[in-house]
Motif scaffolding. Structure first.
Motif, PDB file in Angstrom:
ATOM      1  N   GLY A 236      17.950  13.564   9.223  1.00  9.39           N
ATOM      2  CA  GLY A 236      18.106  12.912   7.467  1.00  9.39           C
ATOM      3  C   GLY A 236      17.586  11.220   7.278  1.00  9.39           C
ATOM      4  N   SER A 237      17.430  11.056   8.516  1.00 16.00           N
ATOM      5  CA  SER A 237      16.415   9.595   8.476  1.00 16.00           C
ATOM      6  C   SER A 237      15.211   9.886   8.878  1.00 16.00           C
ATOM      7  CB  SER A 237      17.467   8.801   9.345  1.00 16.00           C
ATOM      8  OG  SER A 237      18.496   8.400   9.285  1.00 16.00           O
ATOM      9  N   ILE A 238      14.995  10.907   9.784  1.00 19.22           N
ATOM     10  CA  ILE A 238      13.178  11.097  10.358  1.00 19.22           C
ATOM     11  C   ILE A 238      12.627  11.648   8.969  1.00 19.22           C
ATOM     12  CG2 ILE A 238      11.800  12.470  11.586  1.00 19.22           C
ATOM     13  CD1 ILE A 238      14.243  12.756  13.864  1.00 19.22           C
ATOM     14  N   MET A 239      13.324  12.339   8.517  1.00 19.96           N
ATOM     15  CA  MET A 239      12.708  13.234   7.355  1.00 19.96           C
ATOM     16  C   MET A 239      12.596  12.000   6.196  1.00 19.96           C
ATOM     17  SD  MET A 239      11.209  16.258   6.637  1.00 19.96           S
ATOM     18  CE  MET A 239      10.232  15.491   5.271  1.00 19.96           C
ATOM     19  N   LEU A 240      12.942  11.164   6.386  1.00 19.24           N
ATOM     20  CA  LEU A 240      13.251  10.363   4.738  1.00 19.24           C
ATOM     21  C   LEU A 240      11.705   9.288   5.093  1.00 19.24           C
ATOM     22  CD1 LEU A 240      13.443   8.501   2.134  1.00 19.24           C
ATOM     23  CD2 LEU A 240      15.337   7.495   3.522  1.00 19.24           C
ATOM     24  N   VAL A 241      12.229   9.347   6.660  1.00 17.54           N
ATOM     25  CA  VAL A 241      10.869   7.561   7.003  1.00 17.54           C
ATOM     26  C   VAL A 241       9.360   8.586   6.746  1.00 17.54           C
ATOM     27  CG1 VAL A 241       9.803   7.337   8.628  1.00 17.54           C
ATOM     28  CG2 VAL A 241      12.036   6.184   8.660  1.00 17.54           C
ATOM     29  N   THR A 242       9.563   9.779   7.095  1.00 24.55           N
ATOM     30  CA  THR A 242       8.299  10.827   7.314  1.00 24.55           C
ATOM     31  C   THR A 242       7.883  11.089   5.849  1.00 24.55           C
ATOM     32  OG1 THR A 242       8.679  12.112   9.326  1.00 24.55           O
ATOM     33  CG2 THR A 242       6.944  12.788   7.970  1.00 24.55           C
ATOM     34  N   GLY A 243       8.518  11.369   4.941  1.00 22.79           N
ATOM     35  CA  GLY A 243       8.370  11.374   3.422  1.00 22.79           C
ATOM     36  C   GLY A 243       7.884  10.441   2.824  1.00 22.79           C
ATOM     37  N   TRP A 244       8.675   9.042   3.317  1.00 23.54           N
ATOM     38  CA  TRP A 244       7.982   8.295   2.622  1.00 23.54           C
ATOM     39  C   TRP A 244       6.335   7.282   3.363  1.00 23.54           C
ATOM     40  CZ3 TRP A 244      11.811   5.143  -0.218  1.00 23.54           C
ATOM     41  CH2 TRP A 244      11.669   3.954  -1.059  1.00 23.54           C
ATOM     42  N   THR A 245       6.369   8.108   4.711  1.00 20.27           N
ATOM     43  CA  THR A 245       5.358   7.359   5.123  1.00 20.27           C
ATOM     44  C   THR A 245       3.605   8.293   4.203  1.00 20.27           C
ATOM     45  OG1 THR A 245       5.754   6.870   6.807  1.00 20.27           O
ATOM     46  CG2 THR A 245       3.194   7.462   7.714  1.00 20.27           C
ATOM     47  N   VAL A 246       4.295   9.114   4.411  1.00 23.15           N
ATOM     48  CA  VAL A 246       3.266  11.029   3.291  1.00 23.15           C
ATOM     49  C   VAL A 246       3.033  10.272   2.374  1.00 23.15           C
ATOM     50  CG1 VAL A 246       3.059  13.275   3.377  1.00 23.15           C
ATOM     51  CG2 VAL A 246       3.718  12.950   5.377  1.00 23.15           C
ATOM     52  N   PHE A 247       3.996  10.166   2.023  1.00 19.16           N
ATOM     53  CA  PHE A 247       3.695   9.555   0.005  1.00 19.16           C
ATOM     54  C   PHE A 247       2.709   8.445  -0.196  1.00 19.16           C
ATOM     55  CE2 PHE A 247       4.306   7.964  -4.354  1.00 19.16           C
ATOM     56  CZ  PHE A 247       4.753   9.523  -4.593  1.00 19.16           C
ATOM     57  N   PHE A 248       2.901   7.633   0.472  1.00 18.93           N
ATOM     58  CA  PHE A 248       2.602   5.740   0.763  1.00 18.93           C
ATOM     59  C   PHE A 248       1.439   6.639   0.657  1.00 18.93           C
ATOM     60  CE2 PHE A 248       0.597   1.901   2.813  1.00 18.93           C
ATOM     61  CZ  PHE A 248       0.891   1.539   1.537  1.00 18.93           C
ATOM     62  N   ARG A 249       0.186   7.305   1.716  1.00 19.81           N
ATOM     63  CA  ARG A 249      -0.753   7.667   2.195  1.00 19.81           C
ATOM     64  C   ARG A 249      -1.475   8.149   1.305  1.00 19.81           C
ATOM     65  NH1 ARG A 249      -0.927   8.061   9.160  1.00 19.81           N
ATOM     66  NH2 ARG A 249      -0.215   6.197   9.322  1.00 19.81           N
ATOM     67  N   LEU A 250      -0.804   9.137   0.834  1.00 20.49           N
ATOM     68  CA  LEU A 250      -1.443   9.692  -0.106  1.00 20.49           C
ATOM     69  C   LEU A 250      -1.359   9.798  -1.867  1.00 20.49           C
ATOM     70  CD1 LEU A 250      -0.056  13.666   0.629  1.00 20.49           C
ATOM     71  CD2 LEU A 250      -2.066  13.198   1.434  1.00 20.49           C
ATOM     72  N   GLN A 251      -0.293   8.622  -2.140  1.00 24.65           N
ATOM     73  CA  GLN A 251      -0.624   8.642  -3.304  1.00 24.65           C
ATOM     74  C   GLN A 251      -1.522   7.320  -3.527  1.00 24.65           C
ATOM     75  OE1 GLN A 251       0.529   5.428  -4.687  1.00 24.65           O
ATOM     76  NE2 GLN A 251       0.030   4.342  -2.335  1.00 24.65           N
ATOM     77  N   LYS A 252      -2.551   6.959  -3.143  1.00 23.59           N
ATOM     78  CA  LYS A 252      -3.247   6.252  -3.685  1.00 23.59           C
ATOM     79  C   LYS A 252      -4.638   6.748  -3.845  1.00 23.59           C
ATOM     80  CE  LYS A 252      -2.472   3.094   0.943  1.00 23.59           C
ATOM     81  NZ  LYS A 252      -2.855   3.064   2.030  1.00 23.59           N
ATOM     82  N   ARG A 253      -4.350   8.345  -3.528  1.00 20.34           N
ATOM     83  CA  ARG A 253      -5.928   9.147  -4.996  1.00 20.34           C
ATOM     84  C   ARG A 253      -5.349  10.124  -5.761  1.00 20.34           C
ATOM     85  NH1 ARG A 253      -8.329  12.182  -1.548  1.00 20.34           N
ATOM     86  NH2 ARG A 253     -10.586  12.738  -2.890  1.00 20.34           N
ATOM     87  N   PHE A 254      -3.928   9.384  -6.232  1.00 21.29           N
ATOM     88  CA  PHE A 254      -3.072  10.679  -6.821  1.00 21.29           C
ATOM     89  C   PHE A 254      -4.476  10.524  -8.609  1.00 21.29           C
ATOM     90  CE2 PHE A 254       1.685  10.579  -5.836  1.00 21.29           C
ATOM     91  CZ  PHE A 254       1.493  11.025  -4.929  1.00 21.29           C
ATOM     92  N   VAL A 255      -4.027   9.647  -8.740  1.00 24.76           N
ATOM     93  CA  VAL A 255      -5.006   9.369 -10.627  1.00 24.76           C
ATOM     94  C   VAL A 255      -6.656  10.028 -10.230  1.00 24.76           C
ATOM     95  CG1 VAL A 255      -5.814   8.042 -11.512  1.00 24.76           C
ATOM     96  CG2 VAL A 255      -4.750   6.686 -10.807  1.00 24.76           C
ATOM     97  N   GLU A 256      -7.200  10.672  -9.525  1.00 28.07           N
ATOM     98  CA  GLU A 256      -8.530  10.720  -8.831  1.00 28.07           C
ATOM     99  C   GLU A 256      -8.136  11.985  -8.960  1.00 28.07           C
ATOM    100  OE1 GLU A 256      -7.856   8.304  -7.452  1.00 28.07           O
ATOM    101  OE2 GLU A 256      -9.627   7.012  -6.685  1.00 28.07           O
TER     102      GLU A 256
END
Length: 258
Positions: A236-256
């Protein structure tokens, strides 16, 4: 840490979105909020009829064996399938207002979690009338398992919601994926029925540990094994860290991308 502090600063927005989702979910329906309890009961009735009457499982009190695993699974699968589109569903807000984008998957998973907690009222009522004994020490582990499952669901939902912005087809693929995942998780059968030669595959399934822990506490009335708890916490902890990391990197181009 700065991102966590910012997310905490927007806690009122999260509470507002959760409240809106819970209120609007069954708005306009005749039975309204009662569907929170009726949905899992109807699914339970179908599965029980199939596995107790048609495809006999031979498990004592199968309805209870299934129910204590089905409710947590519904929370997890709904978080994934519905949460995948939570960014796209709020695209106007994403385009026009600044806020930590993590607010959206956190709010969605939290609303599903509250829904699961309400469904557990039915579980405890069924347990009471069925005469099943609950070990007090084991019940104390129940909040821990719930929190671990919440963390796991949030991690997966963050990944799916972020990737869906770039790959829209993922929203539809997830429906098939979660259905297959359910059959590869010991929800409708005990893990002991899985052949020994393929049981190693189930050890890589994080929901195997979650469902096993729920069933140990609520059906067998015993403490979950330490190995089960540790595995669930770590995954669970590994998945949360992974999910947060992926989300943080991808969210920069959400608007585009929207």
């Amino acid at each position: 840490m700065n991102r966590l502090k910012e997310l905490y600063a927007y806690r009122e927005m999260i509470f507002s979105l959760v409240k809106r989702d819970l209120k609007g979910r069954y708005k306009g329906s005749a039975l309204g909020f009662f569907w929170t309890f009726l949905n899992p009961l109807l699914q339970l009735a179908v599965y029980t009829m199939v596995f107790s009457t048609i495809m006999r499982s031979g498990i004592e009190d199968y309805y209870l064996f299934l129910f204590v695993a089905l409710i947590p699974w519904i929370f997890f699968s709904t978080s994934l399938t519905g949460g995948a589109s939570c960014i796209m569903a709020q695209q106007d807000m994403v385009k026009k207002i600044y806020f930590p984008r993590e607010v959206l998957p956190v709010a969605y998973v939290t609303s599903q979690f509250v829904n699961m907690l309400l469904s557990f009222i039915v579980i405890f009522i069924v347990l009471f009338f069925s005469g099943h004994f609950l070990q007090p020490a084991a019940v104390l582990c129940l909040p821990l398992i719930m929190i671990i499952e919440y963390i796991l669901a949030l991690g997966f939902t963050m990944v799916m919601s972020a990737v869906t912005v770039y790959i829209r087809d993922l929203e539809y693929i997830l429906g098939i994926f979660t259905m297959a995942w359910q059959f590869l998780t010991p929800v409708m059968y005990p893990i002991e029925q899985v052949p020994e030669q393929i049981r190693i595959v189930f050890s890589f399934n994080p929901m195997t540990y979650i469902i096993t822990a729920y069933r140990d506490i609520l059906y067998y009335g015993k403490m979950p094994r330490l190995e089960t708890l540790l595995s669930a916490v770590i995954i669970g902890s590994i998945m949360l860290v992974t999910g947060w990391t992926v989300f943080f990197r991808l969210q920069k181009r959400f608007v585009e991308e929207i």
